[in-house]
Design a protein around this motif. Structure first.
Motif, mmCIF file in Angstrom:
data_model
loop_
_atom_site.group_PDB
_atom_site.id
_atom_site.type_symbol
_atom_site.label_atom_id
_atom_site.label_comp_id
_atom_site.label_asym_id
_atom_site.label_seq_id
_atom_site.Cartn_x
_atom_site.Cartn_y
_atom_site.Cartn_z
ATOM 1 N N MET A 88 161.299 -6.174 53.916
ATOM 2 C CA MET A 88 161.135 -4.866 53.271
ATOM 3 C C MET A 88 159.809 -4.266 53.720
ATOM 4 S SD MET A 88 161.137 -3.957 49.214
ATOM 5 C CE MET A 88 162.783 -4.571 49.045
ATOM 6 N N SER A 89 159.821 -2.962 54.047
ATOM 7 C CA SER A 89 158.586 -2.344 54.512
ATOM 8 C C SER A 89 157.641 -2.077 53.353
ATOM 9 C CB SER A 89 158.897 -1.036 55.247
ATOM 10 O OG SER A 89 159.255 -0.056 54.313
ATOM 11 N N PHE A 90 156.366 -1.911 53.700
ATOM 12 C CA PHE A 90 155.395 -1.693 52.627
ATOM 13 C C PHE A 90 155.671 -0.398 51.888
ATOM 14 C CE2 PHE A 90 152.772 1.683 54.250
ATOM 15 C CZ PHE A 90 152.925 1.623 55.610
ATOM 16 N N GLY A 91 156.291 0.572 52.610
ATOM 17 C CA GLY A 91 156.561 1.850 51.964
ATOM 18 C C GLY A 91 157.471 1.711 50.762
ATOM 19 N N SER A 92 158.375 0.739 50.785
ATOM 20 C CA SER A 92 159.319 0.596 49.687
ATOM 21 C C SER A 92 158.633 0.182 48.397
ATOM 22 C CB SER A 92 160.392 -0.430 50.055
ATOM 23 O OG SER A 92 159.799 -1.677 50.257
ATOM 24 N N HIS A 93 157.452 -0.405 48.492
ATOM 25 C CA HIS A 93 156.702 -0.760 47.288
ATOM 26 C C HIS A 93 156.054 0.462 46.642
ATOM 27 C CE1 HIS A 93 157.057 -5.092 47.712
ATOM 28 N NE2 HIS A 93 156.844 -4.928 48.992
ATOM 29 N N LEU A 111 147.947 -2.527 56.246
ATOM 30 C CA LEU A 111 148.070 -3.037 54.893
ATOM 31 C C LEU A 111 147.181 -4.231 54.607
ATOM 32 C CD1 LEU A 111 151.912 -2.831 54.484
ATOM 33 C CD2 LEU A 111 150.199 -1.287 53.608
ATOM 34 N N SER A 112 147.185 -5.201 55.522
ATOM 35 C CA SER A 112 146.547 -6.456 55.183
ATOM 36 C C SER A 112 145.046 -6.312 54.998
ATOM 37 C CB SER A 112 146.831 -7.502 56.260
ATOM 38 O OG SER A 112 146.332 -7.065 57.477
ATOM 39 N N ARG A 113 144.507 -5.184 55.427
ATOM 40 C CA ARG A 113 143.072 -5.000 55.257
ATOM 41 C C ARG A 113 142.721 -4.132 54.040
ATOM 42 N NH1 ARG A 113 139.495 -4.607 60.558
ATOM 43 N NH2 ARG A 113 139.463 -6.806 61.050
ATOM 44 N N SER A 161 150.553 -8.701 54.252
ATOM 45 C CA SER A 161 150.335 -10.115 54.539
ATOM 46 C C SER A 161 151.648 -10.842 54.772
ATOM 47 C CB SER A 161 149.572 -10.772 53.383
ATOM 48 O OG SER A 161 148.307 -10.186 53.231
ATOM 49 N N SER A 162 152.636 -10.525 53.948
ATOM 50 C CA SER A 162 153.922 -11.212 54.100
ATOM 51 C C SER A 162 154.609 -10.823 55.398
ATOM 52 C CB SER A 162 154.827 -10.905 52.908
ATOM 53 O OG SER A 162 155.088 -9.507 52.826
ATOM 54 N N PHE A 202 158.608 -4.328 62.587
ATOM 55 C CA PHE A 202 159.189 -5.641 62.293
ATOM 56 C C PHE A 202 159.810 -5.671 60.900
ATOM 57 C CE2 PHE A 202 158.468 -9.891 60.385
ATOM 58 C CZ PHE A 202 159.418 -10.591 61.119
ATOM 59 N N SER A 203 159.133 -5.080 59.904
ATOM 60 C CA SER A 203 159.644 -5.083 58.539
ATOM 61 C C SER A 203 160.928 -4.277 58.416
ATOM 62 C CB SER A 203 158.591 -4.521 57.576
ATOM 63 O OG SER A 203 157.426 -5.312 57.576
ATOM 64 N N ASN A 204 161.014 -3.175 59.146
ATOM 65 C CA ASN A 204 162.226 -2.355 59.117
ATOM 66 C C ASN A 204 163.418 -3.055 59.738
ATOM 67 O OD1 ASN A 204 161.058 -0.163 57.798
ATOM 68 N ND2 ASN A 204 160.350 0.753 59.722
#
Length: 670
Positions: A1-6, A63-65, A95-96, A220-222
């Motif tokens: 899942m992409s970070f945008g979905s959060h 994101l991870s930063r 991170s995930s 990659f997440s998409n």
């Protein structure tokens, strides 16, 4: 899942936003950067300290930063839980994704991986000339366009290629210019395939080039299945698109430190599949031709024919710098000497070896012994490293072990076991076949063989393979094109065998013949001539009987060619390889006869004197001048008569025949 979905559809109310305390600077900065995802009213957004917005513009956007400090998060009031949860989701998502991408890579292939520790690297003060050549290329820096963005470093087995690649990787890492590295190894499943190469490189880009991380992780997440897609698809989504998404001004203004740009791929020849090796080079060429990709690629390998042929294609000529070769030279010999002197000094002063070394009456080893070892190495570090490991074994005498090496005798201790494994692997990779039975009948059951009572290798040769025959031919100095002619082998099979030997043999161009091969270093013959080490690849050492056999092979070919000459159409020139082979034989038959030794010479002469000297002369029939008049051919005929006449003792008769022939075929004279 992409970070945008959060973060989608997440609405921050005025009370939630304004109640974030001043200590929560990082949280507000997070919101300021990602306002396109988090719906924040303009009035609330404008309350963020402009410094937070301006400061963020100079930071990597990934994101991870984006990580709120624990103190800041803990100070958020209970009704601000949604903001805290937003920040945590944001960090966890990046991170995930990075961790999931890592799981699809080959971490052990990196230059600093634990699995490769300690890696081979250049001994301090050695290989400086070659290292300077490579670092000069690196110092040209990043750039676009395909001009000289690829550098091929090549050398035979044991030349220290991986040590040089490792040293360059460490230099680039210290200079913050290393973007990625991948060290192939055929012995490790995770590092011997093309499958994980570009996934691993993409992951290392996400770590070493923060500007690329958001786009790589988002892609990659998409679609996590990208790791199972084709190599071109992986390149498009994980490397090309992230690079092209960055504008040049963004790269320049967003990075205080230099942007990493060097990619090192070592041991390309150890990637399984010849087609995969050339495919990797094609993908690299594609990358350096694309705008906004500022990378440089250092490729290190043996000069395998697939890799060599690919680099020699015209389309690579612009993209590649002149290659750096690691073949032994005077400087390499001195580097080996420096390494050996340092290691022997360490062994001599080691507490572990004190029981043996403390009673030495003089310097160990002597200068002449070191000279001998340096000469044996041929300038290749694999020999030096292997012998040091043998001498430096625990609970054994370094003195006795060095004596074993200097004596050059077979030993159950197997001082060069690692070197033997390397040679065995290279020779096993060659597709080998038994010698054709027709060839055995035509060549080995010849009339004069019964004269060679001392020859004990006949049975072995009748049961030999094409590889063994080619190795014998190389030991005898036979030119490449003459090997199939003299040994009665198929041209295609000989060509494939010579290709397979490129890692341990060097090709030398010659004036009179196309080329000939020789070992890259002396340890090749040490291996091949020792039955305990070479096993099924063993060939008999060059001796008087070896040269007697070579002499018989030459005579056999002359007779076969003479029979062929009687029926051929002389209106056309002879086949180039056949004519060249005859020239080679007559150039060398006298010296081969001398090398056969006095015990064989009289027997060999007796074998050829049973026939008229004309039996050995493959000349066209007496006729008018040939339509393909060739001065070189006439010179060759003179050499033919002279050489055999010297052997048969029929010099006057031979030249009389020669004059008669040329008076008829060439009225103008020679």
């Amino acid at each position: 899942m992409s970070f945008g979905s959060h973060l989608k559809n997440f609405d921050i109310s005025g009370s939630t936003f304004t109640n974030i305390s001043g200590d929560n600077y990082n949280t507000k900065r997070l919101i300021a950067q990602h306002r396109d995802i988090i719906r924040v009213p303009d009035a609330l957004f404008n309350t963020i300290d402009p410094a937070a917005r301006n400061d963020w513009a100079t930071q990597p956007s990934e994101l991870s930063r984006i990580d709120a400090e624990d103190a800041a998060v803990n100070n958020i009031a209970r009704d601000n839980y949604n903001v805290k949860n937003l920040s945590l989701n944001y960090t966890d998502s990046g991170s995930s994704a990075l961790k999931a991408l890592l799981d699809a890579t080959s971490p052990s292939a990196a230059f600093n991986s634990r699995e490769r520790n300690p890696p081979p690297r250049c001994h301090p003060g050695t290989r400086q000339v070659k290292l300077n050549e490579i670092t000069t290329w690196v110092d040209q820096g990043p750039g676009e366009g395909d001009a000289e963005r690829v550098l091929w470093v090549h050398g035979p087995a044991g030349a220290g290629k991986t040590a040089i690649a490792q040293t360059i990787a460490e230099i680039c890492d210290r200079q913050k210019s290393l973007a990625a590295s991948f060290f192939f190894s055929r012995a490790h499943a995770a590092r011997n395939s093309i499958e994980k190469l570009f996934i691993t490189i993409a992951y290392q880009f996400a770590v070493s080039i923060p500007l690329l991380r958001p786009a790589i992780l988002a892609s990659f997440s998409n679609d996590p299945s990208i790791v199972d897609q084709t190599i071109p698809a992986q390149l498009d989504k994980l490397i090309i698109a992230p690079f092209q998404a960055l504008a040049a001004p963004q790269v320049q203004s967003s990075c205080v430190e230099p942007v990493p740009f060097v990619v090192i791929i070592d041991g390309l020849d150890e990637c399984s599949g010849k087609n995969n090796q050339s495919a990797i080079l094609e993908h690299v060429l594609r990358l350096v031709k694309i705008p906004r990709i500022w990378l440089r690629f250092l490729i290190v390998s043996r000069p395998e024919y697939t890799i060599k042929d690919t680099f020699e294609q015209h389309k690579f000529s612009v993209a590649c710098s002149p290659p750096v070769n690691l073949y032994g030279d005077l400087r390499a010999l001195e580097d080996v000497r420096e390494f050996l002197n340092h290691e022997f000094s360490r062994i001599r002063n080691s507490p572990e070896h004190r029981p043996w070394m403390s009673h030495l009456p003089s310097l160990w080893p002597t200068e002449s012994e070191v000279d001998c070892l340096v000469k044996k190495s041929g300038g290749y570090f694999i020999y030096a490293v292997t012998l040091v490991k043998f001498v430096d074994q625990e609970n054994t005498s370094p003195i006795k072990h060095l004596e074993l090496i200097l004596s050059s005798k077979s030993s159950q201790d197997r001082p060069f076991e690692e070197l033997d494994k390397l040679y065995h692997h290279i020779l096993t990779e060659i597709v080998d076949i038994p010698v054709c039975p027709i060839r055995v009948t035509a060549v080995h059951k010849r009339k004069w063989y019964h004269f060679l009572h001392q020859d004990t290798s006949l049975h072995q040769q009748q049961c030999s393979t094409v590889l063994q025959e080619v190795l014998r031919a190389i030991a005898g100095g036979v030119p490449d094109d003459a090997i199939p002619e003299i040994y009665g082998l198929e041209f295609g099979q000989v060509s494939l065998t010579l290709r397979g030997l490129q890692s341990i043999m060097l090709a030398n161009a010659m004036d009179d013949y196309d080329s000939t091969h020789r070992p890259a270093h002396a340890t090749v013959y040490d291996f091949l001539f020792d039955p305990d080490r070479a096993d099924r690849f063993h060939i008999s050492p060059v001796s008087e009987n070896f040269w007697a056999d070579q002499f018989c092979l030459m005579l056999d070919y002359l007779h076969r060619y003479n029979l062929y000459a009687e029926t051929m159409d002389w209106s056309q020139p002879p086949r180039k390889s056949s004519l060249m082979t005859v020239i080679y034989i007559y150039d060398n038959i006298l010296s081969v006869w001398r090398k056969a030794g006095s015990s064989n010479q009289s027997t060999l002469l007796k074998a050829i004197q049973t026939k008229s000297h004309n039996f050995w002369f493959p000349l066209p029939p007496s006729a008018p001048a040939l339509p393909w008049d060739d001065v070189k051919f006439e010179s060759f005929c003179l050499a033919c008569f002279h050489s055999v006449a010297m052997l048969t003792g029929a010099l006057e008769e031979t030249f009389a025949s020669l004059a008669s022939y040329f008076n008829q075929s060439n009225p103008k004279g020679l």
